[in-house]
Design an enzyme around this catalytic site. Sequence first.
Site, PDB file in Angstrom:
ATOM      1  N   GLY A  61       0.309 -13.768  -2.860  1.00 21.09           N
ATOM      2  CA  GLY A  61       1.695 -13.679  -2.428  1.00 21.09           C
ATOM      3  C   GLY A  61       2.074 -14.817  -1.504  1.00 21.09           C
ATOM      4  N   LYS A  67      -1.557  -9.600   5.966  1.00 21.16           N
ATOM      5  CA  LYS A  67      -1.743 -10.138   7.307  1.00 21.16           C
ATOM      6  C   LYS A  67      -0.621  -9.724   8.253  1.00 21.16           C
ATOM      7  CE  LYS A  67      -4.218 -14.163   5.550  1.00 21.16           C
ATOM      8  NZ  LYS A  67      -4.166 -15.610   5.324  1.00 21.16           N
ATOM      9  N   ASN A  75       1.160  -8.801  -5.581  1.00 28.58           N
ATOM     10  CA  ASN A  75       2.262  -9.591  -6.114  1.00 28.58           C
ATOM     11  C   ASN A  75       2.051  -9.915  -7.587  1.00 28.58           C
ATOM     12  OD1 ASN A  75       3.991 -10.451  -3.617  1.00 28.58           O
ATOM     13  ND2 ASN A  75       1.852 -10.636  -3.003  1.00 28.58           N
ATOM     14  N   GLU A 125       7.061  -7.101  -6.003  1.00 29.94           N
ATOM     15  CA  GLU A 125       5.971  -6.861  -5.069  1.00 29.94           C
ATOM     16  C   GLU A 125       5.576  -5.378  -5.058  1.00 29.94           C
ATOM     17  OE1 GLU A 125       6.870  -8.569  -1.256  1.00 29.94           O
ATOM     18  OE2 GLU A 125       7.319 -10.534  -2.101  1.00 29.94           O
ATOM     19  N   HIS A 130      -3.253   3.345  -3.191  1.00 29.87           N
ATOM     20  CA  HIS A 130      -4.675   3.678  -3.277  1.00 29.87           C
ATOM     21  C   HIS A 130      -5.422   2.693  -2.388  1.00 29.87           C
ATOM     22  CE1 HIS A 130      -8.412   5.070  -5.175  1.00 29.87           C
ATOM     23  NE2 HIS A 130      -8.790   3.808  -5.195  1.00 29.87           N
ATOM     24  N   TYR A 137      -7.187 -10.222  -7.485  1.00 27.95           N
ATOM     25  CA  TYR A 137      -6.393 -11.344  -7.982  1.00 27.95           C
ATOM     26  C   TYR A 137      -6.842 -11.730  -9.383  1.00 27.95           C
ATOM     27  CZ  TYR A 137      -4.904 -11.969  -3.138  1.00 27.95           C
ATOM     28  OH  TYR A 137      -4.387 -11.784  -1.881  1.00 27.95           O
ATOM     29  N   ARG A 150      16.086   3.037  -3.062  1.00 27.58           N
ATOM     30  CA  ARG A 150      17.142   2.531  -2.178  1.00 27.58           C
ATOM     31  C   ARG A 150      17.396   1.051  -2.451  1.00 27.58           C
ATOM     32  NH1 ARG A 150      15.051  -0.768   1.692  1.00 27.58           N
ATOM     33  NH2 ARG A 150      12.822  -0.577   2.159  1.00 27.58           N
ATOM     34  N   PHE A 155      16.175  -5.948   8.180  1.00 28.62           N
ATOM     35  CA  PHE A 155      15.761  -5.124   9.300  1.00 28.62           C
ATOM     36  C   PHE A 155      15.734  -5.962  10.567  1.00 28.62           C
ATOM     37  CE2 PHE A 155      14.223  -3.125   5.499  1.00 28.62           C
ATOM     38  CZ  PHE A 155      14.448  -1.777   5.722  1.00 28.62           C
TER      39      PHE A 155
END
Length: 198
Positions: A61, A67, A75, A125, A130, A137, A150, A155
């Site tokens: 990503g 991180k 991704n 994304e 799980h 990758y 939604r 934010f």
Amino acid sequence: MEVVAVPSLPKQLHLYTAADEVINSLLDLRLEKWGLPPFEDWVEGTLPLDPWYIVGPVVKGFGRDSKVLGIPIANLSTKGYSDLLSEHPAGVYFGWAGLSARGVFKMVMSVGWNPYFNNKEKTIEPWLLHDFNEDFYGEELRLVIVGYIRPEANFPSLESLVAKIHEDRRVAERALDLPLYSSFKNDSYLRSSQYHFF
């Protein structure tokens, strides 16, 4: 007259400030806000959709998901999906994810520009609900998207973004236990090893 605007171009909401409300798509139209009877097709905070399908390898990503967010997002490359991405508005969706060597898992995902990070391109994304012990990758990931939660939103802080993502997870996990959605866990598409594009 009261006006609800639905801009056809992304990131153009600021051009419609004269409207009483500006929404991302018609999926987000809530009639009850305007004194009308609400739509009856929402189920426990989710909107059932005709399923749509995505397959592709898991790619690295933007160096931020695990991180910065603490959320292991898988991704997907958007190559070959420009038509599909233009058809579906930016927002938070959910469904089932299949990894051929690992199984089928509940999934919640964002589709869009992620305003907090100001992506330049629309992204896919998914978050497989799980706990995996390792990255995967390059593995083929198959998604069956069955519902909507939604619209995409910005934010004021990273903490509020993370809290909302975890709330989306709870909504998706509960919804995917409902017969309406749980039956799609057995969709043969999730276990197929051939590429199909819808």
